[in-house]
Design a protein around this motif. Structure first.
Motif, PDB file in Angstrom:
ATOM      1  N   PHE A   1       0.805  -1.219   0.000  1.00 50.50           N
ATOM      2  CA  PHE A   1       0.000   0.000   0.000  1.00 50.50           C
ATOM      3  C   PHE A   1       0.841   1.274   0.000  1.00 50.50           C
ATOM      4  CE2 PHE A   1      -3.103  -2.941   2.241  1.00 50.50           C
ATOM      5  CZ  PHE A   1      -3.838  -3.184   1.104  1.00 50.50           C
ATOM      6  N   LYS A   2       1.999   1.231   0.628  1.00 47.00           N
ATOM      7  CA  LYS A   2       2.886   2.402   0.679  1.00 47.00           C
ATOM      8  C   LYS A   2       3.348   2.851  -0.707  1.00 47.00           C
ATOM      9  CE  LYS A   2       5.135   2.145   5.149  1.00 47.00           C
ATOM     10  NZ  LYS A   2       6.371   1.885   5.839  1.00 47.00           N
ATOM     11  N   HIS A   3       3.466   1.905  -1.617  1.00 47.54           N
ATOM     12  CA  HIS A   3       4.036   2.206  -2.935  1.00 47.54           C
ATOM     13  C   HIS A   3       3.005   2.198  -4.050  1.00 47.54           C
ATOM     14  CE1 HIS A   3       7.998   2.136  -1.165  1.00 47.54           C
ATOM     15  NE2 HIS A   3       7.679   0.998  -0.577  1.00 47.54           N
ATOM     16  N   CYS A   4       1.742   2.206  -3.695  1.00 41.73           N
ATOM     17  CA  CYS A   4       0.670   2.224  -4.702  1.00 41.73           C
ATOM     18  C   CYS A   4       0.021   3.598  -4.720  1.00 41.73           C
ATOM     19  CB  CYS A   4      -0.373   1.154  -4.391  1.00 41.73           C
ATOM     20  SG  CYS A   4       0.164  -0.510  -4.730  1.00 41.73           S
ATOM     21  N   ARG A   5       0.652   4.508  -5.395  1.00 48.66           N
ATOM     22  CA  ARG A   5       0.090   5.849  -5.565  1.00 48.66           C
ATOM     23  C   ARG A   5      -0.087   6.089  -7.045  1.00 48.66           C
ATOM     24  NH1 ARG A   5      -1.845   5.345  -1.641  1.00 48.66           N
ATOM     25  NH2 ARG A   5      -0.983   5.753   0.391  1.00 48.66           N
ATOM     26  N   THR A   6      -1.227   6.655  -7.372  1.00 53.81           N
ATOM     27  CA  THR A   6      -1.517   6.952  -8.771  1.00 53.81           C
ATOM     28  C   THR A   6      -1.847   8.433  -8.902  1.00 53.81           C
ATOM     29  OG1 THR A   6      -3.916   6.613  -8.663  1.00 53.81           O
ATOM     30  CG2 THR A   6      -2.551   4.639  -8.973  1.00 53.81           C
ATOM     31  N   GLU A   7      -2.058   8.862 -10.119  1.00 63.52           N
ATOM     32  CA  GLU A   7      -2.470  10.243 -10.352  1.00 63.52           C
ATOM     33  C   GLU A   7      -3.975  10.413 -10.157  1.00 63.52           C
ATOM     34  OE1 GLU A   7      -3.085   7.758 -13.732  1.00 63.52           O
ATOM     35  OE2 GLU A   7      -1.247   8.104 -12.608  1.00 63.52           O
ATOM     36  N   ASP A   8      -4.670   9.321  -9.924  1.00 66.98           N
ATOM     37  CA  ASP A   8      -6.127   9.321  -9.779  1.00 66.98           C
ATOM     38  C   ASP A   8      -6.500   9.340  -8.292  1.00 66.98           C
ATOM     39  OD1 ASP A   8      -8.855   8.604  -9.614  1.00 66.98           O
ATOM     40  OD2 ASP A   8      -8.729   7.403 -11.457  1.00 66.98           O
ATOM     41  N   SER A   9      -7.086  10.446  -7.834  1.00 59.98           N
ATOM     42  CA  SER A   9      -7.408  10.574  -6.405  1.00 59.98           C
ATOM     43  C   SER A   9      -8.461   9.555  -5.957  1.00 59.98           C
ATOM     44  CB  SER A   9      -7.865  11.996  -6.078  1.00 59.98           C
ATOM     45  OG  SER A   9      -9.036  12.318  -6.786  1.00 59.98           O
ATOM     46  N   PHE A  10      -9.384   9.184  -6.842  1.00 58.04           N
ATOM     47  CA  PHE A  10     -10.379   8.165  -6.505  1.00 58.04           C
ATOM     48  C   PHE A  10      -9.694   6.835  -6.193  1.00 58.04           C
ATOM     49  CE2 PHE A  10     -12.977   4.549  -7.930  1.00 58.04           C
ATOM     50  CZ  PHE A  10     -14.075   4.689  -7.096  1.00 58.04           C
ATOM     51  N   VAL A  11      -8.772   6.429  -7.042  1.00 57.68           N
ATOM     52  CA  VAL A  11      -8.034   5.180  -6.838  1.00 57.68           C
ATOM     53  C   VAL A  11      -7.230   5.261  -5.542  1.00 57.68           C
ATOM     54  CG1 VAL A  11      -6.197   3.690  -7.755  1.00 57.68           C
ATOM     55  CG2 VAL A  11      -7.958   4.603  -9.294  1.00 57.68           C
ATOM     56  N   ASN A  12      -6.566   6.380  -5.313  1.00 58.27           N
ATOM     57  CA  ASN A  12      -5.775   6.542  -4.086  1.00 58.27           C
ATOM     58  C   ASN A  12      -6.641   6.453  -2.831  1.00 58.27           C
ATOM     59  OD1 ASN A  12      -3.444   6.827  -5.586  1.00 58.27           O
ATOM     60  ND2 ASN A  12      -3.519   9.064  -5.569  1.00 58.27           N
ATOM     61  N   ARG A  13      -7.850   7.018  -2.868  1.00 61.53           N
ATOM     62  CA  ARG A  13      -8.753   6.931  -1.715  1.00 61.53           C
ATOM     63  C   ARG A  13      -9.172   5.484  -1.460  1.00 61.53           C
ATOM     64  NH1 ARG A  13     -11.045  11.440  -4.094  1.00 61.53           N
ATOM     65  NH2 ARG A  13     -12.877  10.254  -4.759  1.00 61.53           N
ATOM     66  N   LYS A  14      -9.444   4.742  -2.516  1.00 63.82           N
ATOM     67  CA  LYS A  14      -9.836   3.333  -2.359  1.00 63.82           C
ATOM     68  C   LYS A  14      -8.677   2.519  -1.782  1.00 63.82           C
ATOM     69  CE  LYS A  14     -14.021   3.657  -3.806  1.00 63.82           C
ATOM     70  NZ  LYS A  14     -15.126   3.505  -2.872  1.00 63.82           N
ATOM     71  N   ILE A  15      -7.469   2.773  -2.284  1.00 65.86           N
ATOM     72  CA  ILE A  15      -6.283   2.082  -1.758  1.00 65.86           C
ATOM     73  C   ILE A  15      -6.118   2.402  -0.275  1.00 65.86           C
ATOM     74  CG2 ILE A  15      -3.755   1.934  -1.840  1.00 65.86           C
ATOM     75  CD1 ILE A  15      -4.009   2.483  -4.906  1.00 65.86           C
ATOM     76  N   SER A  16      -6.282   3.655   0.081  1.00 67.57           N
ATOM     77  CA  SER A  16      -6.153   4.077   1.475  1.00 67.57           C
ATOM     78  C   SER A  16      -7.199   3.403   2.364  1.00 67.57           C
ATOM     79  CB  SER A  16      -6.283   5.602   1.558  1.00 67.57           C
ATOM     80  OG  SER A  16      -6.163   6.025   2.884  1.00 67.57           O
ATOM     81  N   SER A  17      -8.408   3.291   1.880  1.00 62.70           N
ATOM     82  CA  SER A  17      -9.472   2.648   2.638  1.00 62.70           C
ATOM     83  C   SER A  17      -9.160   1.163   2.868  1.00 62.70           C
ATOM     84  CB  SER A  17     -10.800   2.799   1.893  1.00 62.70           C
ATOM     85  OG  SER A  17     -11.814   2.088   2.545  1.00 62.70           O
ATOM     86  N   ILE A  18      -8.709   0.487   1.827  1.00 63.25           N
ATOM     87  CA  ILE A  18      -8.336  -0.935   1.960  1.00 63.25           C
ATOM     88  C   ILE A  18      -7.164  -1.073   2.922  1.00 63.25           C
ATOM     89  CG2 ILE A  18      -7.458  -2.970   0.744  1.00 63.25           C
ATOM     90  CD1 ILE A  18      -8.945  -1.843  -1.787  1.00 63.25           C
ATOM     91  N   ALA A  19      -6.195  -0.178   2.792  1.00 62.92           N
ATOM     92  CA  ALA A  19      -5.025  -0.210   3.672  1.00 62.92           C
ATOM     93  C   ALA A  19      -5.437  -0.043   5.134  1.00 62.92           C
ATOM     94  CB  ALA A  19      -4.027   0.878   3.273  1.00 62.92           C
ATOM     95  N   ASN A  20      -6.370   0.859   5.405  1.00 60.79           N
ATOM     96  CA  ASN A  20      -6.836   1.056   6.779  1.00 60.79           C
ATOM     97  C   ASN A  20      -7.514  -0.200   7.318  1.00 60.79           C
ATOM     98  OD1 ASN A  20      -5.865   3.667   7.070  1.00 60.79           O
ATOM     99  ND2 ASN A  20      -7.721   4.591   6.255  1.00 60.79           N
ATOM    100  N   SER A  21      -8.275  -0.880   6.480  1.00 57.65           N
ATOM    101  CA  SER A  21      -8.916  -2.132   6.900  1.00 57.65           C
ATOM    102  C   SER A  21      -7.868  -3.184   7.237  1.00 57.65           C
ATOM    103  CB  SER A  21      -9.831  -2.665   5.794  1.00 57.65           C
ATOM    104  OG  SER A  21     -10.912  -1.794   5.585  1.00 57.65           O
ATOM    105  N   PHE A  22      -6.833  -3.280   6.406  1.00 54.61           N
ATOM    106  CA  PHE A  22      -5.760  -4.243   6.662  1.00 54.61           C
ATOM    107  C   PHE A  22      -4.981  -3.876   7.923  1.00 54.61           C
ATOM    108  CE2 PHE A  22      -4.713  -7.314   3.162  1.00 54.61           C
ATOM    109  CZ  PHE A  22      -5.942  -7.250   2.551  1.00 54.61           C
ATOM    110  N   LEU A  23      -4.741  -2.602   8.129  1.00 56.71           N
ATOM    111  CA  LEU A  23      -4.015  -2.152   9.313  1.00 56.71           C
ATOM    112  C   LEU A  23      -4.778  -2.523  10.578  1.00 56.71           C
ATOM    113  CD1 LEU A  23      -1.543  -0.599  10.339  1.00 56.71           C
ATOM    114  CD2 LEU A  23      -2.868   1.500  10.106  1.00 56.71           C
TER     115      LEU A  23
END
Length: 176
Positions: free
Chosen positions: A95-117
């Motif tokens: 999750f630390k290295h999955c950043r895109t130029e798309d803020s929608f995608v980044n928000r979804k990644i962040s949400s999944i990351a929080n669930s995993f954390l």
């Protein structure tokens, strides 16, 4: 000490409420540990970005998590260990290295990351309480996953691992 029974009752209720899954959560059994997670939320987030993430994967002939059967071969007693390793792997490396130029995608990644954390924290507490020890099988399986990951550059490996998240989610749901 007249307030003691009331305090004990309230304390017991608050502990019980904290242990109960919230709406949409599923309880997963990883060896001796039980962890509740909102698989519906994680799946919805992943489904929303899956095509975007997988389109960024330049190497389609290699898999980080291998094929789904490889996780299924892990003994039930080792599920706590391998799952904790995988949650840590996704939180600390993917999750630390999955950043895109798309803020929608980044928000979804962040949400999944929080669930995993959150799940990793719960699983870690359970592992400590139950003195879960990693067996040779889960240790070797995780070493193979790390070797697959470290064979690629960080960004490609992270995107590939995120694109394979459904393999992990399927395994978790089948091992419930």
């Amino acid at each position: 000490m007249r307030g003691s029974p009331l305090f004990l009752c309230l304390f017991s209720m608050s502990c019980w409420v904290n242990l109960m899954p919230t709406a949409g959560d599923k309880i997963f059994h990883f060896g001796a540990c039980r962890v509740s997670m909102s698989m519906t939320e994680i799946r919805a987030g992943f489904t929303a970005i899956k095509a975007n993430i997988q389109s960024r994967d330049p190497i389609r002939t290699l898999s980080i998590l291998s094929h789904p059967q490889s996780l299924h071969k892990v003994k039930s007693s080792d599920r706590c260990c391998i799952t904790h390793h995988l949650f840590t792997f996704y939180v600390d490396k993917v999750f630390k290295h999955c950043r895109t130029e798309d803020s929608f995608v980044n928000r979804k990644i962040s949400s999944i990351a929080n669930s995993f954390l959150s799940a990793r924290r719960k699983l870690g507490q359970c592992r400590e309480q139950n003195n879960c020890v990693c067996g040779e099988e889960s240790t070797e399986k995780f070493k193979q996953i790390l070797a697959n990951y470290e064979g690629l550059n960080v960004t490609s490996a992270a995107m590939k691992s995120l694109g394979e998240l459904d393999i992990l989610l399927d395994w978790m749901e089948k091992s419930r």
